[in-house]
Each structure stands twice: as structure tokens, then as C-alpha cells.
Design a protein around this motif. Structure first.
Motif, PDB file in Angstrom:
ATOM      1  N   VAL A   1     -10.917   4.424   7.711  1.00  0.00           N
ATOM      2  CA  VAL A   1      -9.499   3.906   7.697  1.00  0.00           C
ATOM      3  C   VAL A   1      -8.769   2.962   7.189  1.00  0.00           C
ATOM      4  CG1 VAL A   1      -8.365   2.573   9.663  1.00  0.00           C
ATOM      5  CG2 VAL A   1     -10.429   3.725  10.085  1.00  0.00           C
ATOM      6  N   GLU A   2      -7.187   3.582   6.815  1.00  0.00           N
ATOM      7  CA  GLU A   2      -6.795   3.240   6.098  1.00  0.00           C
ATOM      8  C   GLU A   2      -6.337   1.629   5.732  1.00  0.00           C
ATOM      9  OE1 GLU A   2      -4.274   5.204   2.171  1.00  0.00           O
ATOM     10  OE2 GLU A   2      -2.750   4.339   4.029  1.00  0.00           O
ATOM     11  N   THR A   3      -6.974   0.710   5.355  1.00  0.00           N
ATOM     12  CA  THR A   3      -6.139  -0.715   5.135  1.00  0.00           C
ATOM     13  C   THR A   3      -5.388  -0.755   3.893  1.00  0.00           C
ATOM     14  OG1 THR A   3      -8.366  -1.317   6.692  1.00  0.00           O
ATOM     15  CG2 THR A   3      -6.783  -3.204   5.451  1.00  0.00           C
ATOM     16  N   VAL A   4      -5.107  -2.337   3.945  1.00  0.00           N
ATOM     17  CA  VAL A   4      -3.901  -2.124   2.932  1.00  0.00           C
ATOM     18  C   VAL A   4      -3.651  -4.075   2.637  1.00  0.00           C
ATOM     19  CG1 VAL A   4      -1.659  -2.234   2.109  1.00  0.00           C
ATOM     20  CG2 VAL A   4      -1.941  -0.319   3.472  1.00  0.00           C
ATOM     21  N   VAL A   5      -4.493  -4.047   1.132  1.00  0.00           N
ATOM     22  CA  VAL A   5      -4.383  -4.944   1.782  1.00  0.00           C
ATOM     23  C   VAL A   5      -3.350  -5.580   0.132  1.00  0.00           C
ATOM     24  CG1 VAL A   5      -6.418  -6.738  -0.005  1.00  0.00           C
ATOM     25  CG2 VAL A   5      -7.203  -5.341   1.793  1.00  0.00           C
ATOM     26  N   LYS A   6      -2.779  -6.983   0.797  1.00  0.00           N
ATOM     27  CA  LYS A   6      -1.715  -7.877  -0.102  1.00  0.00           C
ATOM     28  C   LYS A   6      -2.796  -8.631  -1.330  1.00  0.00           C
ATOM     29  CE  LYS A   6       2.419 -10.063  -0.670  1.00  0.00           C
ATOM     30  NZ  LYS A   6       2.954 -10.992  -0.056  1.00  0.00           N
ATOM     31  N   LEU A   7      -2.661  -8.587  -2.668  1.00  0.00           N
ATOM     32  CA  LEU A   7      -3.584  -9.382  -3.532  1.00  0.00           C
ATOM     33  C   LEU A   7      -2.383 -10.912  -3.347  1.00  0.00           C
ATOM     34  CD1 LEU A   7      -4.355  -7.381  -5.932  1.00  0.00           C
ATOM     35  CD2 LEU A   7      -5.656  -8.146  -4.480  1.00  0.00           C
ATOM     36  N   ASP A   8      -3.462 -12.374  -3.176  1.00  0.00           N
ATOM     37  CA  ASP A   8      -2.283 -12.921  -3.672  1.00  0.00           C
ATOM     38  C   ASP A   8      -1.385 -13.215  -4.556  1.00  0.00           C
ATOM     39  OD1 ASP A   8      -3.867 -13.237  -0.726  1.00  0.00           O
ATOM     40  OD2 ASP A   8      -5.095 -14.981  -1.960  1.00  0.00           O
ATOM     41  N   GLU A   9      -2.253 -13.053  -5.926  1.00  0.00           N
ATOM     42  CA  GLU A   9      -1.783 -13.083  -7.187  1.00  0.00           C
ATOM     43  C   GLU A   9      -1.927 -11.631  -7.775  1.00  0.00           C
ATOM     44  OE1 GLU A   9      -5.022 -15.308  -9.672  1.00  0.00           O
ATOM     45  OE2 GLU A   9      -4.240 -16.602  -8.635  1.00  0.00           O
ATOM     46  N   PRO A  10      -0.663 -11.562  -8.973  1.00  0.00           N
ATOM     47  CA  PRO A  10      -0.534 -10.740  -9.470  1.00  0.00           C
ATOM     48  C   PRO A  10      -1.964  -9.772 -10.499  1.00  0.00           C
ATOM     49  CG  PRO A  10       1.267 -11.371  -9.865  1.00  0.00           C
ATOM     50  CD  PRO A  10       0.397 -12.643  -9.376  1.00  0.00           C
ATOM     51  N   ALA A  11      -2.244  -9.007 -10.413  1.00  0.00           N
ATOM     52  CA  ALA A  11      -3.710  -8.431 -10.946  1.00  0.00           C
ATOM     53  C   ALA A  11      -3.417  -7.325 -11.863  1.00  0.00           C
ATOM     54  CB  ALA A  11      -4.483  -8.514  -9.947  1.00  0.00           C
ATOM     55  N   ALA A  12      -4.480  -7.247 -12.765  1.00  0.00           N
ATOM     56  CA  ALA A  12      -4.483  -6.644 -14.016  1.00  0.00           C
ATOM     57  C   ALA A  12      -4.870  -5.453 -13.804  1.00  0.00           C
ATOM     58  CB  ALA A  12      -4.149  -7.427 -14.891  1.00  0.00           C
ATOM     59  N   PHE A  13      -4.707  -4.976 -12.272  1.00  0.00           N
ATOM     60  CA  PHE A  13      -4.974  -3.037 -12.291  1.00  0.00           C
ATOM     61  C   PHE A  13      -4.441  -2.379 -12.940  1.00  0.00           C
ATOM     62  CE2 PHE A  13      -7.205  -5.117  -8.655  1.00  0.00           C
ATOM     63  CZ  PHE A  13      -8.119  -5.593  -8.560  1.00  0.00           C
ATOM     64  N   LYS A  14      -5.063  -1.396 -12.614  1.00  0.00           N
ATOM     65  CA  LYS A  14      -3.802  -0.407 -13.091  1.00  0.00           C
ATOM     66  C   LYS A  14      -3.918   0.795 -11.614  1.00  0.00           C
ATOM     67  CE  LYS A  14      -3.674  -0.756 -17.822  1.00  0.00           C
ATOM     68  NZ  LYS A  14      -2.346  -0.360 -18.562  1.00  0.00           N
ATOM     69  N   LEU A  15      -2.635   1.458 -11.904  1.00  0.00           N
ATOM     70  CA  LEU A  15      -2.692   2.134 -10.771  1.00  0.00           C
ATOM     71  C   LEU A  15      -3.728   3.013 -10.319  1.00  0.00           C
ATOM     72  CD1 LEU A  15       1.218   2.600 -11.038  1.00  0.00           C
ATOM     73  CD2 LEU A  15       0.030   1.251  -9.445  1.00  0.00           C
ATOM     74  N   GLY A  16      -4.111   3.483  -9.252  1.00  0.00           N
ATOM     75  CA  GLY A  16      -4.937   4.353  -8.825  1.00  0.00           C
ATOM     76  C   GLY A  16      -7.051   3.807  -9.019  1.00  0.00           C
ATOM     77  N   LEU A  17      -6.926   2.965  -9.928  1.00  0.00           N
ATOM     78  CA  LEU A  17      -8.369   1.936 -10.288  1.00  0.00           C
ATOM     79  C   LEU A  17      -8.981   1.824  -9.110  1.00  0.00           C
ATOM     80  CD1 LEU A  17      -9.804   0.702 -12.516  1.00  0.00           C
ATOM     81  CD2 LEU A  17      -8.936  -0.892 -11.768  1.00  0.00           C
ATOM     82  N   ARG A  18     -10.256   2.619  -9.162  1.00  0.00           N
ATOM     83  CA  ARG A  18     -11.444   2.158  -8.001  1.00  0.00           C
ATOM     84  C   ARG A  18     -11.884   1.165  -7.799  1.00  0.00           C
ATOM     85  NH1 ARG A  18     -15.868   6.640  -7.061  1.00  0.00           N
ATOM     86  NH2 ARG A  18     -16.411   5.917  -9.452  1.00  0.00           N
ATOM     87  N   VAL A  19     -11.728   0.604  -6.541  1.00  0.00           N
ATOM     88  CA  VAL A  19     -12.204  -1.294  -6.449  1.00  0.00           C
ATOM     89  C   VAL A  19     -13.031  -1.037  -4.905  1.00  0.00           C
ATOM     90  CG1 VAL A  19      -9.984  -1.823  -7.259  1.00  0.00           C
ATOM     91  CG2 VAL A  19      -9.881  -1.559  -4.961  1.00  0.00           C
ATOM     92  N   ILE A  20     -13.889  -2.386  -4.945  1.00  0.00           N
ATOM     93  CA  ILE A  20     -14.388  -2.353  -4.528  1.00  0.00           C
ATOM     94  C   ILE A  20     -13.732  -3.518  -3.427  1.00  0.00           C
ATOM     95  CG2 ILE A  20     -16.860  -3.665  -3.536  1.00  0.00           C
ATOM     96  CD1 ILE A  20     -17.606  -2.219  -6.337  1.00  0.00           C
ATOM     97  N   ALA A  21     -13.449  -3.760  -2.354  1.00  0.00           N
ATOM     98  CA  ALA A  21     -13.456  -4.322  -1.024  1.00  0.00           C
ATOM     99  C   ALA A  21     -14.097  -5.327  -0.500  1.00  0.00           C
ATOM    100  CB  ALA A  21     -11.904  -4.095  -0.972  1.00  0.00           C
ATOM    101  N   TYR A  22     -14.081  -6.847  -0.314  1.00  0.00           N
ATOM    102  CA  TYR A  22     -14.998  -7.332   0.809  1.00  0.00           C
ATOM    103  C   TYR A  22     -14.656  -7.975   1.468  1.00  0.00           C
ATOM    104  CZ  TYR A  22     -18.967  -6.270  -3.397  1.00  0.00           C
ATOM    105  OH  TYR A  22     -19.534  -6.200  -3.814  1.00  0.00           O
TER     106      TYR A  22
END
Length: 167
Positions: free
Chosen positions: A133-154
């Protein structure tokens, strides 16, 4: 002589008006070739190249634009865990590039439908036949992530839950 020169003047004025109309038409045609984004951002994907045309019925995308100051994380939550995920839930996000650093966020949206898993973590025990199930998370502050980067969400689970839903 006077009548002839006034006729020539009228004809010249007519040609000037025609030239102005052609300039206006060329400007209108040029404006049709310009793409204007509704948001400030960067082009992240081109669906068409220079010289190619696009249709409006049905609308065909030409460019994808993203606002890097408002990035969202899309987390695929396994079907066995999605009942423990809800809008407003707190989340910590990390990735290999930011090893040891976590970015806080909030679940903004949980999809109403389950779908096929689209990527693999490379773990030997991972099952690929599960639905997610796709879940969208809004970050509290801008992060230096690149689009398409694989992340781990807890996901922060309610007290008494069996453990973190790690996806």
C-alpha cells in the motif's frame, strides 16, 4: 496627383496593418510553443523532445516538474502492516547517503488500494509476491534527498504494537 498619392498612402497603411496582423499571429503561434508550470520547480522528466508535438485530447504529458522544497517520500507498506499506518502518524526516514541521520515526517496519505511491489531491497528473505500500500510521507523540513532515492521509513506505532513497520 493628390488623389494618387492619397491612394498610395492608404495602400501603404493597409500593408502596415497586414504586417502588424502577421506579427500578432506569429506571436500567438509562438506563445503556443511555450510551456508554463503552475509551480516553481525543476524539470525531472521529459516525455517529449524538441520538435515533437503533444495532444490535448486526451492530454499528453510533456514535462514533469517537481518542487524540491516540498519533497514527499513514497513508502510501500506491506499488506500485513498497512492496518497499523494512518494519516498523521509520525515517521522517521533515512537512507544510505545519510547513514545515521534521520528525518522526521508525518503520514500525509495512505492509498485506498493495494498494488504490486515495485522494488526489491535485496534481502534474501524478502518476498516479492506480497501486495503493498503506497503511503506518502511529508517531511517536516527539507532534506537533501534526490528524486528516486531509495529510503527506509520507520513508522511510529501505537503503544503495545509488536514493533516498527519498517519499509
Amino acid at each position: 496627383v493628390r488623389k494618387t498619392s492619397s491612394l498610395r498612402l492608404l495602400a501603404a497603411q493597409g500593408r502596415i496593418e497586414q504586417a502588424k496582423a502577421r506579427v500578432d499571429l506569429a506571436g500567438a503561434e509562438l506563445r503556443k510553443t511555450q510551456l508554463v508550470s503552475l509551480i516553481d520547480g525543476v524539470v525531472v522528466w521529459k516525455f517529449r523532445n524538441a520538435g515533437e508535438s503533444g495532444g490535448v485530447l486526451p492530454p499528453e504529458p510533456i514535462l514533469a516538474v517537481a518542487d524540491p522544497s516540498a519533497l514527499r517520500v513514497r513508502a510501500d507498506v506491506d499488506e500485513s502492516d498497512f492496518v497499523r499506518v494512518r494519516s498523521g502518524q509520525r515517521v522517521l526516514v533515512t537512507c544510505e547517503a545519510h547513514r545515521g541521520r534521520y528525518f522526521a515526517g508525518t503520514v500525509e496519505r495512505v492509498s485506498h488500494a493495494a498494488g504490486q511491489k515495485r522494488f526489491s531491497t535485496g534481502e534474501p528473505t524478502e518476498r516479492m509476491d506480497v501486495k503493498v500500500v503506497e503511503t506518502v510521507v511529508k517531511l517536516d523540513e527539507p532534506a537533501a534527498f534526490k528524486l528516486g532515492l531509495r529510503v527506509i521509513a520507520y513508522f511510529d506505532l501505537a503503544p503495545g504494537s509488536p514493533g516498527p513497520a519498517k519499509k
